[in-house]
Design a protein around this motif. Structure first.
Motif, PDB file in Angstrom:
ATOM      1  N   LEU A  95      42.270  -3.960  54.704  1.00 34.71           N
ATOM      2  CA  LEU A  95      42.971  -4.643  53.746  1.00 34.71           C
ATOM      3  C   LEU A  95      44.952  -4.694  53.262  1.00 34.71           C
ATOM      4  O   LEU A  95      45.314  -4.692  52.704  1.00 34.71           O
ATOM      5  N   GLY A  96      45.165  -2.283  53.855  1.00 33.98           N
ATOM      6  CA  GLY A  96      46.657  -2.345  53.582  1.00 33.98           C
ATOM      7  C   GLY A  96      46.520  -1.528  52.074  1.00 33.98           C
ATOM      8  O   GLY A  96      47.521  -1.776  51.822  1.00 33.98           O
ATOM      9  N   GLY A  97      45.241  -1.882  51.742  1.00 30.54           N
ATOM     10  CA  GLY A  97      45.105  -0.693  50.047  1.00 30.54           C
ATOM     11  C   GLY A  97      44.684   0.577  50.105  1.00 30.54           C
ATOM     12  O   GLY A  97      45.029   1.183  50.861  1.00 30.54           O
ATOM     13  N   ALA A  98      44.602   0.937  48.615  1.00 31.96           N
ATOM     14  CA  ALA A  98      43.642   2.030  48.371  1.00 31.96           C
ATOM     15  C   ALA A  98      43.092   2.070  48.179  1.00 31.96           C
ATOM     16  O   ALA A  98      42.274   1.344  46.923  1.00 31.96           O
ATOM     17  N   LEU A  99      43.265   3.997  48.034  1.00 28.70           N
ATOM     18  CA  LEU A  99      41.187   3.795  47.272  1.00 28.70           C
ATOM     19  C   LEU A  99      40.813   3.900  45.441  1.00 28.70           C
ATOM     20  O   LEU A  99      39.859   3.425  45.486  1.00 28.70           O
ATOM     21  N   SER A 100      41.938   3.517  44.386  1.00 24.85           N
ATOM     22  CA  SER A 100      42.346   3.804  43.676  1.00 24.85           C
ATOM     23  C   SER A 100      44.061   2.998  42.741  1.00 24.85           C
ATOM     24  O   SER A 100      45.091   3.836  43.286  1.00 24.85           O
ATOM     25  N   GLY A 101      43.168   2.157  42.047  1.00 28.02           N
ATOM     26  CA  GLY A 101      44.649   1.384  41.211  1.00 28.02           C
ATOM     27  C   GLY A 101      44.842   2.585  39.840  1.00 28.02           C
ATOM     28  O   GLY A 101      46.529   1.974  39.646  1.00 28.02           O
ATOM     29  N   GLU A 102      44.100   2.788  39.451  1.00 30.80           N
ATOM     30  CA  GLU A 102      44.879   3.541  37.632  1.00 30.80           C
ATOM     31  C   GLU A 102      44.061   4.413  37.188  1.00 30.80           C
ATOM     32  O   GLU A 102      43.825   5.125  36.624  1.00 30.80           O
ATOM     33  N   HIS A 103      42.332   4.616  37.425  1.00 28.74           N
ATOM     34  CA  HIS A 103      40.979   5.632  37.680  1.00 28.74           C
ATOM     35  C   HIS A 103      41.277   6.596  37.579  1.00 28.74           C
ATOM     36  O   HIS A 103      41.273   8.193  37.233  1.00 28.74           O
ATOM     37  N   GLY A 104      42.779   6.798  39.512  1.00 33.05           N
ATOM     38  CA  GLY A 104      42.212   8.870  39.746  1.00 33.05           C
ATOM     39  C   GLY A 104      40.989   8.886  40.777  1.00 33.05           C
ATOM     40  O   GLY A 104      40.870   7.946  41.151  1.00 33.05           O
ATOM     41  N   ILE A 105      41.537   9.948  40.956  1.00 32.19           N
ATOM     42  CA  ILE A 105      40.550  10.259  42.461  1.00 32.19           C
ATOM     43  C   ILE A 105      39.084  10.991  42.016  1.00 32.19           C
ATOM     44  O   ILE A 105      37.960  11.033  41.697  1.00 32.19           O
ATOM     45  N   GLY A 106      39.845  12.195  41.435  1.00 29.24           N
ATOM     46  CA  GLY A 106      38.355  13.425  40.773  1.00 29.24           C
ATOM     47  C   GLY A 106      37.656  13.558  41.673  1.00 29.24           C
ATOM     48  O   GLY A 106      38.333  13.845  42.339  1.00 29.24           O
ATOM     49  N   LEU A 107      36.449  13.457  41.248  1.00 31.37           N
ATOM     50  CA  LEU A 107      35.218  14.551  41.554  1.00 31.37           C
ATOM     51  C   LEU A 107      35.095  12.854  42.578  1.00 31.37           C
ATOM     52  O   LEU A 107      34.307  13.012  43.699  1.00 31.37           O
ATOM     53  N   SER A 108      35.121  11.412  42.039  1.00 29.76           N
ATOM     54  CA  SER A 108      34.178  10.409  42.253  1.00 29.76           C
ATOM     55  C   SER A 108      34.766  10.020  43.901  1.00 29.76           C
ATOM     56  O   SER A 108      34.332   9.559  44.377  1.00 29.76           O
ATOM     57  N   LYS A 109      35.984  10.028  44.270  1.00 30.68           N
ATOM     58  CA  LYS A 109      36.333   9.407  45.255  1.00 30.68           C
ATOM     59  C   LYS A 109      37.514  10.454  46.379  1.00 30.68           C
ATOM     60  O   LYS A 109      37.592  10.293  47.120  1.00 30.68           O
ATOM     61  N   ARG A 110      36.939  11.773  45.681  1.00 33.38           N
ATOM     62  CA  ARG A 110      37.536  13.115  46.800  1.00 33.38           C
ATOM     63  C   ARG A 110      37.055  12.698  47.763  1.00 33.38           C
ATOM     64  O   ARG A 110      38.091  13.240  48.966  1.00 33.38           O
TER      65      ARG A 110
END
Length: 459
Positions: free
Chosen positions: A406-421
């Protein structure tokens, strides 16, 4: 990990009682709100930037990882010391160094709590806009590390939009100063905003100059109830398409409303709710409310009411902030993702999540900052049920794929860290990731700052 004896001796002499290797201190700094857990080899509690510089240089000489930590309220595991090393906790660097009302800025150390700063600013008629749900207990340093947001971001921006300058220590132990107490700057690369959201992988922030805003004189809230989530999502698009910018625009789906009722909130039966906030002067507030109310009307609207007094609004926001911790009363397992899409695609995101919940036979609760296109999508499951756990884990990448499509991103405010790396390679092309790694190498050539976070391994 066993620390070199020479390093232990050096840092013990440097930090005194701010150097901890006892089991209780290590355990207290072994996890964040992601519930991931890994013991550090030691904990450092510096009080000055000079101590931070000396600490980084000593760790670099011995090739020991450094993990910066705020208050531990983050949800992605970014502060979890997965490679042991030394956790640098900034709780002792908690001074508000200056409130410069004439420059509309405050100068703070990273350990200052967001809530304490807001309290100190009240007498000046000012506030710092970032307001994550943990604002009373989260630290400014943690807000900076993750580019935290909150409900007010729709009008006032997230952390990155409210920072003017930083002082930080790079992975080589060099002190750098970027930005300053001015709102216009066309001098060189914008390293200030590069460091915000870098999750402690580029430098350790030891001072921040924050942009302040005037505290609104008048505020009011609207509650709009809708037949279903799609109707509410369509109203979000209408609200953001008209000129009046809401101070907050929060979306809650049917499951969220059920949870609020279970916890004592007086919420009628509905398929979804929008919490719409307006602020301004006494003269302009009625017109703002009228414009927002008109945009909220449309197909599927069941009811709408106004909360004008402070107590009523406080109850609304207290209920909203209690949603995330209350989710574990539904199921003990929770995958909490904060994807973001263009606001115009919010209806498609909501529809896609509802379809995924039905297809996967999972409880998925969605709420969050719809005015920014940022929803918290919570996949709930019982860890002792192997089949349900597998379905939850399989649903997670599909949430990310949907947001990206949908043209978005993995995180809006929590960040990437380990969970989305591990999902970063699907969100960015190889050339972009290579550029990010080059930036990391320039700030931290030995890779000692928060290793294993944010960026995936190079293939």
């Amino acid at each position: 990990m066993t620390l070199p004896a020479a390093l232990v001796a050096e840092l013990s002499a440097l930090l005194g009682d701010g150097w901890r290797m006892d089991a209780a201190s290590r355990e207290a700094h072994a996890q964040d709100d992601s519930r991931r857990h890994a013991l550090p080899a030691a904990v450092a509690l510096p009080q000055t930037r000079e101590q931070v510089i000396a600490l980084v240089r000593a760790c670099r000489a011995h090739e020991v990882p450094i993990i910066a930590r705020g208050a531990g309220t983050a949800t992605t595991g970014a502060a979890v010391p997965t490679q042991a090393g030394i956790v640098v906790a900034f709780t002792r660097m908690h001074r508000i160094l200056a409130i410069r009302a004439e420059d509309r800025c405050a100068v703070v150390e990273p350990g200052v709590l967001n809530g304490d700063l807001q309290a100190a600013l009240q007498a000046h008629g000012l506030f710092w806009p970032p307001d994550p749900s943990s604002f009373e207990t989260c630290s400014i340093g943690g807000n900076l590390a993750t580019n935290a947001g909150g409900p007010r971001a729709v009008k006032y921006g997230a952390t990155r939009d409210n920072v003017l300058g930083l002082v930080a220590v790079t992975g080589t132990g060099e002190l750098i100063r970027v930005g300053g107490a001015y709102s216009k700057n066309s001098s060189g690369y914008d390293l200030t905003h590069l460091l915000v959201g870098s999750e402690g992988t580029l430098a350790l922030i030891v001072e921040a100059t924050l942009k302040l805003s005037p505290r609104p004189i008048a505020q009011a809230g609207l509650r709009a109830f809708y037949r279903d989530a799609r109707s509410a999502a369509a109203a979000v698009s209408r609200l953001m398409a008209q000129p009046e910018v809401p101070a907050a625009l929060e979306f809650m789906d049917r499951r969220s409303l059920e949870l609020l009722r279970r916890n004592g909130s007086e919420i009628p039966e509905a398929g979804a709710m929008l919490l719409i906030e307006a602020d301004g002067s006494v003269d302009t507030l009625p017109d703002s409310l009228a414009a927002l109310g008109a945009a909220a009307e449309g197909v599927g609207l069941l009811d709408m009411d106004v909360a004008l007094d402070g107590a009523a609004r406080a109850r609304l926001w207290a209920a909203r902030r209690a949603l995330s911790p209350a989710l574990r009363t539904i199921a003990p397992g929770k995958l909490n993702e904060d994807v973001v899409v263009p606001v115009s695609r919010i209806p498609d995101l909501v529809a896609g999540v509802e379809a995924l919940a039905a297809e996967s036979a999972l409880t998925i609760v969605s709420f969050g900052h719809a005015g920014n296109g940022n929803l918290h999508i919570n996949i709930l499951y019982h860890p002792d049920d192997a089949d349900e756990t597998a379905r939850a884990q399989a649903a997670l990448p599909r949430i990310f794929d949907l947001a990206l499509a949908l043209g978005g991103a993995l995180s809006g405010e929590h960040g990437i860290g380990l969970s989305k790396r591990d999902f970063m390679a699907g969100a960015f092309d190889p050339a972009t990731l290579a550029t990010m790694r080059a930036v990391k190498a320039a700030f931290d050539p030995d890779g000692i700052l928060n290793p294993g976070k944010l960026l995936p391994d190079a293939s």
